[in-house]
Design a protein around this motif. Sequence first.
Motif, short mmCIF file in Angstrom:
data_model
loop_
_atom_site.label_atom_id
_atom_site.label_comp_id
_atom_site.label_asym_id
_atom_site.label_seq_id
_atom_site.Cartn_x
_atom_site.Cartn_y
_atom_site.Cartn_z
N ALA A 168 12.31 17.95 -26.21
CA ALA A 168 13.73 18.28 -26.05
C ALA A 168 14.29 17.51 -24.86
O ALA A 168 13.72 17.55 -23.77
N ARG A 169 15.42 16.84 -25.09
CA ARG A 169 16.06 16.02 -24.06
C ARG A 169 17.45 16.58 -23.81
O ARG A 169 18.33 16.47 -24.66
N ALA A 170 17.64 17.19 -22.66
CA ALA A 170 18.90 17.86 -22.35
C ALA A 170 19.65 17.12 -21.26
O ALA A 170 19.08 16.31 -20.52
N GLY A 171 20.94 17.45 -21.14
CA GLY A 171 21.78 16.85 -20.12
C GLY A 171 21.53 17.46 -18.75
O GLY A 171 20.59 18.23 -18.55
N ASN A 172 22.39 17.10 -17.79
CA ASN A 172 22.27 17.63 -16.42
C ASN A 172 22.67 19.09 -16.41
O ASN A 172 23.85 19.41 -16.52
N TRP A 237 14.55 15.86 -29.86
CA TRP A 237 15.88 16.44 -30.05
C TRP A 237 16.70 16.32 -28.78
O TRP A 237 16.21 16.57 -27.69
N ASN A 238 17.98 15.93 -28.94
CA ASN A 238 18.94 15.91 -27.83
C ASN A 238 19.76 17.21 -27.84
O ASN A 238 20.19 17.67 -28.90
N PHE A 239 20.01 17.73 -26.64
CA PHE A 239 20.93 18.86 -26.47
C PHE A 239 21.90 18.48 -25.36
O PHE A 239 21.49 18.29 -24.21
N ALA A 240 23.17 18.36 -25.70
CA ALA A 240 24.14 17.80 -24.76
C ALA A 240 25.45 18.57 -24.82
O ALA A 240 25.67 19.37 -25.73
#
Length: 348
Positions: A168-172, A237-240
């Motif tokens: 999982a790749r999330a924003g700041n 997966w991106n979560f932004a």
Amino acid sequence: FKGSWLSIWLRELGAWVMGFSLPDLPTHPCNFQVCGLGQRLLDVRGDLRDYEKLRGLLDTHRPEVIFHLAAQPLVLTAYDDPRETVEVNAMGTANLLEAVRETGTARAVVCVTTDKVYENHEWVWGYRETDHLGGHDPYSASKAMAELAIAAYRRSFFAKGQTAVASARAGNVIGGGDFAAHRLVPDCIRALMAGVPIVVRNPGYVRPWQHVLESLNGYLILAARLLEDGQEYAEAWNFAPQETGGVTAQMVVEKMIELWGSGEWIPEPDVQQPPPRETATLRLNWDKAANRLGWRPVYNWEEALVATVEWFRWFQKRTPQSEMYDACVAQIVEYIGRGDRKAGEIGH
């Protein structure tokens, strides 16, 4: 920070939670401490680089779902100690995956990396999960290494078994309880509480700011899909956040001052030596999570800051631990309720 909020959410869902983290708290105070989580879950202390201890824990407790958030999470700290950053972020991840492979009891593993795993081109559009990995700084590179290890273990050992592994790749992320150094919102809060100007390092830099509950909601949905459907969702997966136009550090700081009701900011003074390089523009594309997981962000960036300031206002009153835990639960309930209302509006 994220692990404490996730532990609270999991407990409220009825899960039995074991946390594994370093002996020393990351900051004083921290959300884990002010919410009294050490008395609310099985709190195990150790180092992710200690493979034998990690393997022993999985053998003993046989967790069904694992959320891997342990990391050296700061870009500037990685410049000071790049070797340790790589050891923790890359080899630590490999240690966990090897322990999962050897014990064979976990059904779902969500490995949390970062929005900075992509080879950065300063694009004005968001990176997709299929874009190249990279990293021009030690932190970003260490997380890209972790992603490569995750993909290798998934394809080599978990592709056909009962264990489904996703990243999982999330924003700041921002939110109450984050007191870390070299992070914009905690820096703002410290200055506002002390009544001194906020020193802003890079006012024009764009980041995908999102409330901590946004990313955690994504991790929970992803874990549920891994449990239900296994390998179909075992990928990256991106979560932004909602914003596609970009939100600068200056916009965040000025909104924080407005919400706090006082304060001012100044740019960081020029220094003779160039500072460590940081990415100026970073955005993520979350179309895949929306289309396949049904995940959507609930808060815009201003609403995320409202919730963050609300938490720190409670903390400023030196509320007892039980009440700070309840404050976190209240924010989780409010977030879920708003998400349900928004889903209903979209449905109509």
